[in-house]
Design an enzyme around this catalytic site. Structure first.
Site, PDB file in Angstrom:
ATOM      1  CB  CYS A 171      -6.723 -25.597   6.787  1.00 14.84           C
ATOM      2  SG  CYS A 171      -7.238 -25.624   8.515  1.00 14.84           S
ATOM      3  CG  ASP A 179      -6.022  -5.350   1.708  1.00 15.91           C
ATOM      4  OD1 ASP A 179      -6.613  -4.567   0.943  1.00 15.91           O
ATOM      5  OD2 ASP A 179      -5.700  -5.035   2.871  1.00 15.91           O
ATOM      6  CG  ASP A 236      -0.323   0.037   2.522  1.00 19.48           C
ATOM      7  OD1 ASP A 236       0.898   0.265   2.586  1.00 19.48           O
ATOM      8  OD2 ASP A 236      -1.018  -0.147   3.527  1.00 19.48           O
ATOM      9  CB  CYS A 263     -11.876 -26.281   6.675  1.00 20.15           C
ATOM     10  SG  CYS A 263     -10.301 -25.428   6.478  1.00 20.15           S
ATOM     11  CG  HIS A 270      -9.692 -22.564  10.204  1.00 18.04           C
ATOM     12  ND1 HIS A 270     -10.246 -23.548   9.404  1.00 18.04           N
ATOM     13  CD2 HIS A 270     -10.676 -21.646  10.426  1.00 18.04           C
ATOM     14  CE1 HIS A 270     -11.521 -23.237   9.171  1.00 18.04           C
ATOM     15  NE2 HIS A 270     -11.800 -22.102   9.780  1.00 18.04           N
ATOM     16  CB  CYS A 323      -9.861 -28.378   9.636  1.00 12.76           C
ATOM     17  SG  CYS A 323     -10.565 -26.769  10.060  1.00 12.76           S
TER      18      CYS A 323
END
Ligand SMILES: [Zn+2]
Length: 384
Positions: free
Chosen positions: A315, A275, A97, A313, A344, A318
């Site tokens: 991930c 974002d 940014d 999920c 996660h 999980c």
């Protein structure tokens, strides 16, 4: 493919469905699949996550903050150490940014003039000046792949003439950003520059801002000045017209957004990039995002819950850890709790983006969005 053969910046739209689009931005350091969510790496780190873990969640690009990095460790120091990618061990694209938004929200004793913004660091009170030229220089020193033009983001609740004058100055700063970026030599030859549309919730001001930016010419266009407290309904009302005011063949980036349901509604309205600190910040605060809505792991009902955070999920958290264990870690203030919860949440956001990309490609985005809202909205909402 060797690096020299890769394009500087090439946006290809593979499919559209209603206003929603899916495609790829090809850059020197890699491809960015859109719609894309960029995890926020404020101080050269996505908090509580190793860069390799961030990548494993499916992130193609991360965001770095000019304001934080210019104050600590300093842009010149990062440059001496080989640039931000080498410094933090992230070799894929980085968007930085411009620093403008955080100067306004974090620093003390700001003095805003046509030249730029003078401010004192929130860390040690030291005095600094950010101008379009200095912002471009800092982003070049960091080695940013996608550089953001320097702008002013006024509060949306101010009188129209204040919003208008601010937007017009931001457009003059956009031209100065373009000129300073283009003078950046090798960096400019390999990086991209995005302009930022302002004008708060006013359709005519946003139209004028979009026209001014398009006349200057940028690789992509951000929609700035939203998600600053106006609420989802007002934000969506602005997104009903703002994305289409920007060139259709360029990526559109909605800055600082948002909650999962914000992302679905914005993609539906033609936004390509996002974002937000929400998934990482919430993870550190014990909140997990799931397909059934957000849950707070501090809640006693999870104390003996042997299920995963989200049963759809994929991930690593999980796949391995129970809600009961995460409840214990969060309640105990253990660092591992923040790490596993953040992993996660970032992974969930990436899975949401992938699901949206698939739905657009297969021409069923409206059905996906309706199904998402029915399931996500029906979940038990708990305070963070
Ligand atoms: Zn998960």
């Amino acid at each position: 493919m060797t690096e020299t053969l890769r394009p500087r910046f090439q946006f290809t739209i593979a499919a559209t469905d209603g206003k929603a689009r899916t495609g790829t931005i090809a850059m020197r350091r890699g491809d960015i699949r859109t719609p894309a969510f960029m995890p926020v790496g404020t101080a050269a780190t996505v908090k509580a996550m190793k860069p390799e873990t961030v990548r494993a969640t499916g992130a193609d690009i991360i965001l770095g903050n000019t304001y934080h990095l210019m104050l600590r460790p300093g842009a010149e120091r990062v440059a001496r150490l080989g640039g931000l990618h080498r410094f933090m061990n992230w070799q894929r694209p980085i968007l930085t940014d411009s620093g403008g938004y955080q100067v306004m929200s974090l620093s003390d004793l700001r003095k805003l003039t046509e030249e730029g913004v003078e401010f004192r660091s929130h860390l040690d009170g030291s005095k600094h000046m950010l101008t379009p030229e200095r912002s471009m220089e800092i982003q070049r020193l960091l080695g940013s792949d996608i550089v953001m033009a320097f702008d002013e983001c006024p509060r949306a609740d101010q009188p129209r003439e204040v919003i208008e004058a601010s937007m017009e100055m931001s457009m003059r700063w956009a031209q100065r950003s373009r000129d300073a970026f283009d003078a950046g030599g090798d960096h400019a030859a390999g990086a991209a520059l995005f302009g930022i549309q302002q004008g708060a919730l006013d359709e005519e001001l946003r139209r004028r801002s979009a026209d001014a930016l398009t006349a200057i010419g940028f690789d992509g266009y951000a929609i700035g000045g939203l998600a600053v407290g106006e609420g989802q309904e007002a934000m969506f009302a602005a997104l009903d017209f703002a994305p289409e005011q920007l060139p259709a063949d360029r990526p559109r980036y909605l800055m600082g957004v948002g909650k999962p349901d914000d992302l679905v509604g914005a993609v539906e309205r033609g936004v390509d990039m996002f974002d937000c600190v929400l998934p990482s910040r919430s993870g550190r605060n014990g909140q997990a995002f799931t397909w059934n809505g957000p849950i707070n792991l501090r809640n006693a009902r999870f104390a003996e819950d042997t299920g995963p955070l989200d049963d759809r999920c994929t991930c690593a958290t999980c796949g391995t850890y129970t809600r009961a264990y995460l409840h214990h870690l969060v309640k105990s203030g253990e660092i591992l709790g923040a790490m596993l919860m953040t992993e996660h949440n970032i992974a969930f956001y990436q899975q949401l983006m992938q699901a949206m990309r698939n739905a657009i490609a297969e021409g069923r985005f409206a059905a996906f969005a309706a199904s998402f809202r029915a399931t996500y909205g029906a979940g038990r909402k708990e305070p963070v």
